[in-house]
Design a protein around this motif. Structure first.
Motif, short mmCIF file in Angstrom:
data_model
loop_
_atom_site.label_atom_id
_atom_site.label_comp_id
_atom_site.label_asym_id
_atom_site.label_seq_id
_atom_site.Cartn_x
_atom_site.Cartn_y
_atom_site.Cartn_z
N THR A 142 9.99 2.06 6.32
CA THR A 142 9.55 1.96 4.92
C THR A 142 8.92 3.28 4.44
OG1 THR A 142 9.29 -0.42 5.16
CG2 THR A 142 8.15 0.60 3.30
N GLY A 166 -3.38 0.06 0.36
CA GLY A 166 -2.90 -0.64 1.56
C GLY A 166 -2.93 0.28 2.76
N ARG A 167 -3.49 -0.20 3.86
CA ARG A 167 -3.65 0.65 5.06
C ARG A 167 -3.01 0.02 6.30
NH1 ARG A 167 -10.17 -0.26 6.20
NH2 ARG A 167 -10.18 -2.46 5.62
N SER A 168 -1.88 -0.66 6.12
CA SER A 168 -1.25 -1.30 7.29
C SER A 168 -0.62 -0.24 8.19
CB SER A 168 -0.18 -2.30 6.84
OG SER A 168 0.94 -1.61 6.33
N HIS A 194 -8.18 0.18 0.20
CA HIS A 194 -8.02 -1.12 0.88
C HIS A 194 -9.03 -2.09 0.28
CE1 HIS A 194 -11.45 0.57 2.97
NE2 HIS A 194 -10.70 1.64 3.20
N THR A 195 -9.23 -3.22 0.93
CA THR A 195 -10.09 -4.25 0.31
C THR A 195 -11.57 -3.83 0.26
OG1 THR A 195 -10.28 -5.38 2.42
CG2 THR A 195 -8.63 -6.24 0.90
N ILE A 214 0.37 -3.76 -0.94
CA ILE A 214 -0.78 -4.65 -0.94
C ILE A 214 -0.41 -6.06 -0.48
CG2 ILE A 214 -2.60 -5.61 -2.41
CD1 ILE A 214 -2.02 -3.26 -4.38
N GLY A 215 0.71 -6.56 -0.99
CA GLY A 215 1.11 -7.93 -0.67
C GLY A 215 0.52 -8.95 -1.63
N GLN A 216 0.20 -8.49 -2.85
CA GLN A 216 -0.31 -9.41 -3.88
C GLN A 216 0.45 -9.14 -5.19
OE1 GLN A 216 -4.57 -9.37 -4.30
NE2 GLN A 216 -4.82 -9.63 -2.10
N VAL A 234 5.87 -1.12 -3.17
CA VAL A 234 6.40 -1.56 -1.87
C VAL A 234 6.42 -3.09 -1.78
CG1 VAL A 234 6.16 -1.32 0.65
CG2 VAL A 234 5.42 0.54 -0.84
N GLY A 235 5.56 -3.72 -2.53
CA GLY A 235 5.34 -5.16 -2.39
C GLY A 235 6.58 -6.02 -2.62
N VAL A 236 6.70 -7.06 -1.80
CA VAL A 236 7.74 -8.07 -2.00
C VAL A 236 7.02 -9.42 -1.94
CG1 VAL A 236 9.88 -9.10 -1.15
CG2 VAL A 236 9.49 -6.65 -0.85
N THR A 276 14.36 0.93 3.04
CA THR A 276 13.86 0.55 4.37
C THR A 276 15.05 0.26 5.29
OG1 THR A 276 11.83 -0.36 3.45
CG2 THR A 276 12.48 -1.19 5.60
P1 NDP Z 1 -0.57 -5.96 5.03
O1 NDP Z 1 -0.97 -7.34 4.64
O2 NDP Z 1 -0.46 -5.62 6.49
O3 NDP Z 1 -1.57 -4.93 4.38
C1 NDP Z 1 -1.98 -5.05 3.06
C2 NDP Z 1 -2.98 -3.97 2.76
O4 NDP Z 1 -3.37 -4.12 1.40
C3 NDP Z 1 -4.24 -4.05 3.59
O5 NDP Z 1 -4.61 -2.78 4.03
C4 NDP Z 1 -5.28 -4.63 2.63
O6 NDP Z 1 -6.59 -4.16 2.88
C5 NDP Z 1 -4.79 -4.10 1.31
N1 NDP Z 1 -5.19 -4.97 0.22
C6 NDP Z 1 -4.94 -6.28 0.05
N2 NDP Z 1 -5.48 -6.73 -1.10
C7 NDP Z 1 -6.08 -5.67 -1.68
C8 NDP Z 1 -6.82 -5.48 -2.85
N3 NDP Z 1 -7.04 -6.49 -3.70
N4 NDP Z 1 -7.30 -4.26 -3.13
C9 NDP Z 1 -7.10 -3.23 -2.30
N5 NDP Z 1 -6.40 -3.34 -1.15
C10 NDP Z 1 -5.90 -4.55 -0.84
O7 NDP Z 1 0.79 -5.68 4.28
P2 NDP Z 1 2.03 -4.71 4.58
O8 NDP Z 1 1.62 -3.30 4.53
O9 NDP Z 1 2.77 -5.20 5.74
O10 NDP Z 1 2.93 -5.04 3.31
C11 NDP Z 1 2.47 -4.85 1.99
C12 NDP Z 1 3.51 -5.38 1.02
O11 NDP Z 1 4.70 -4.64 1.17
C13 NDP Z 1 3.92 -6.82 1.24
O12 NDP Z 1 4.23 -7.41 -0.01
C14 NDP Z 1 5.17 -6.73 2.08
O13 NDP Z 1 6.03 -7.84 1.92
C15 NDP Z 1 5.79 -5.50 1.49
N6 NDP Z 1 6.67 -4.78 2.39
C16 NDP Z 1 7.87 -4.41 1.88
C17 NDP Z 1 8.72 -3.67 2.63
C18 NDP Z 1 9.99 -3.24 2.01
O14 NDP Z 1 10.87 -2.76 2.70
N7 NDP Z 1 10.15 -3.36 0.71
C19 NDP Z 1 8.45 -3.32 4.03
C20 NDP Z 1 7.12 -3.70 4.44
C21 NDP Z 1 6.28 -4.41 3.65
P3 NDP Z 1 -7.43 -4.49 4.22
O15 NDP Z 1 -6.85 -3.61 5.28
O16 NDP Z 1 -8.81 -4.14 3.88
O17 NDP Z 1 -7.19 -5.95 4.49
#
Ligand code: NDP
Length: 292
Positions: A142, A166-168, A194-195, A214-216, A234-236, A276
Motif C-alpha cells: 500500500t 494513521g500509524r499502522s 493518531h488517536t 484511519i479506517g473511519q 487509503v480508507g476502505v 496495492t
Molecule cells: P489500523 O486500524 O491498523 O490503523 C488506523 C490508524 O488510524 C491508527 O493508527 C489509529 O490511531 C488512527 N486513527 C483512528 N481513528 C482516528 C482518529 N479519529 N483520529 C486520528 N487517528 C485515528 O488501520 P490500517 O492502517 O490497517 O487501515 C486504515 C484504513 O485503510 C482502513 O480503512 C483499511 O481498510 C484501509 N486499507 C486500505 C488498503 C488499500 O489497499 N486500499 C490497504 C490497507 C488498509 P491509534 O494508533 O492511536 O489507534
C-alpha cells in the motif's frame, strides 16, 4: 475549483502493462513463471474478497497462483509448518498470509516464519529494516502504491508538508519512513497523527499532501483541509448495501465535500486499492527474478 481525480485504476493498468513484458521475458529467457501463494485462515468476508482480487490479478498477468484456504480453528503450529514447506517450494516466489489472523495465532510469529526473500508483503522485520535504512527490499504494497500514485501523477513531494493520519505497521509507519527518504516521492517533511494527537485539524490544515489511513468513513471533512491540498484516501469502509446487495464503500475522507477544495484527490474505490494489488504483483515478479 474541482480537484483532479487521481485514478489508481488507470495508473495500475499502466504498471501492469510493464509487468506483462517483464513476465513474458522471464518465461522466454529463463523458462520461469513467477508464483504467488495466498493463505487465508478462516472465513472473514472482507479477507475473502481481498484474496479473490489477488488471485484475479495473478490470472490477468499469467502469474502462477495457488490459494490455500484453512479453517478458522487452524493452529499456529500447523500454519508455521505450512509456511516452512512453502519456503522450500521452488514454484512459489511469494508467500502472502492474509491478515488479520484468528486470535489463537500470533501474527508476528507467522510473519517472522516467512523467508524474507519470499515476503512479498514486505512485513518481515528484515525487509522493514532494509526499507528504513533505504536498502533495496520488498516495500509494503500500500505505501509503495501510494508513492507510485504520486510519481505517476506528477505531484511534487520535495519540501512538501505531508500529513499522514494513521500509524499502522502496514500503512502509516512505512509511509512515514519512505517519504522522508531521498528517493522519488520522498524528501518531504512528514507529520504523523493518531488517536492521541491533540489537535488533528491543526495538522491536517497545514498539509500540502494529506494521506488518510484511519479506517473511519469520511473522518476527514472539508473544514479540516486547506485549498489546493492533494488528498490520498487509503480508507476502505463498508457503509451499506445497494438494494441489489452490492457493497457501498466510502473512504476516510469526505470525497464530495473535499473535491471542490483540493487540487487532486484519489477516489474510493479506484484509488489506492488497485495500486496495492499491482504492487503485490510487482513484488512477486521481483521475487521470481531474485530466484534466478
Ligand atoms: P489500523 O486500524 O491498523 O490503523 C488506523 C490508524 O488510524 C491508527 O493508527 C489509529 O490511531 C488512527 N486513527 C483512528 N481513528 C482516528 C482518529 N479519529 N483520529 C486520528 N487517528 C485515528 O488501520 P490500517 O492502517 O490497517 O487501515 C486504515 C484504513 O485503510 C482502513 O480503512 C483499511 O481498510 C484501509 N486499507 C486500505 C488498503 C488499500 O489497499 N486500499 C490497504 C490497507 C488498509 P491509534 O494508533 O492511536 O489507534
Amino acid at each position: 475549483m474541482s480537484a483532479k481525480i487521481i485514478s489508481g485504476t488507470k495508473i495500475a493498468g499502466q504498471i501492469r502493462e510493464d509487468l506483462k513484458k517483464e513476465i513474458s521475458e522471464l518465461k522466454e529467457k529463463h523458462g520461469l513463471i513467477p508464483g504467488l501463494v495466498t493463505i487465508l485462515v478462516g472465513d472473514d468476508p472482507a479477507s475473502k474478497i481481498y484474496v479473490g482480487q489477488k488471485e484475479k490479478a495473478c490470472e490477468k498477468l499469467e502469474i502462477y497462483s495457488r490459494r490455500i484456504d484453512l479453517p478458522p480453528e487452524t493452529t499456529e503450529s500447523a500454519l508455521l509448518s505450512l509456511i516452512k514447506e512453502l519456503n522450500k517450494d521452488a514454484k512459489i516466489h511469494g508467500i502472502l498470509v492474509q491478515l488479520p489472523l484468528p486470535k489463537q495465532i500470533d501474527q508476528q510469529r507467522v510473519i517472522y516464519a516467512i523467508d524474507p526473500s519470499k515476503d512479498v508483503d514486505g512485513f518481515h522485520p528484515v525487509n522493514v529494516g532494509k526499507m528504513v535504512v533505504g536498502e533495496k527490499s520488498f516495500l509494503p504494497c500500500t505505501p509503495h502504491g501510494i508513492l507510485e500514485l504520486l510519481v505517476h501523477s506528477g505531484i511534487q513531494t520535495e519540501g512538501a508538508e505531508v500529513v499522514i493520519v494513521g500509524r499502522s505497521n502496514i500503512v502509516g509507519k512505512p509511509l512515514l519512513n519512505l517519504m522522508i527518504q531521498k528517493r522519488p516521492a520522498g524528501n518531504a517533511t512528514v507529520t504523523i497523527c493518531h488517536t492521541k494527537t491533540r489537535d488533528l485539524s491543526f495538522h491536517t490544515k497545514r498539509a500540502d499532501i494529506l494521506i488518510a489511513a484511519i479506517g473511519q468513513p469520511k473522518a476527514i471533512t472539508r473544514d479540516m483541509v486547506k485549498d489546493g491540498v492533494v488528498v490520498i484516501d487509503v480508507g476502505v469502509n463498508r457503509i451499506g448495501k445497494t438494494p441489489e446487495g452490492k457493497l457501498i464503500l466510502a473512504g476516510d475522507v469526505d470525497f464530495e465535500g473535499i473535491k471542490e477544495k483540493a487540487a487532486a484527490i484519489t477516489p474510493v474505490p479506484g484509488g489506492v486499492g488497485p495500486m496495492t494489488i499491482v504492487m503485490l504483483m510487482k513484488n512477486t515478479v521481483e521475487a521470481a527474478k531474485m530466484s534466478l
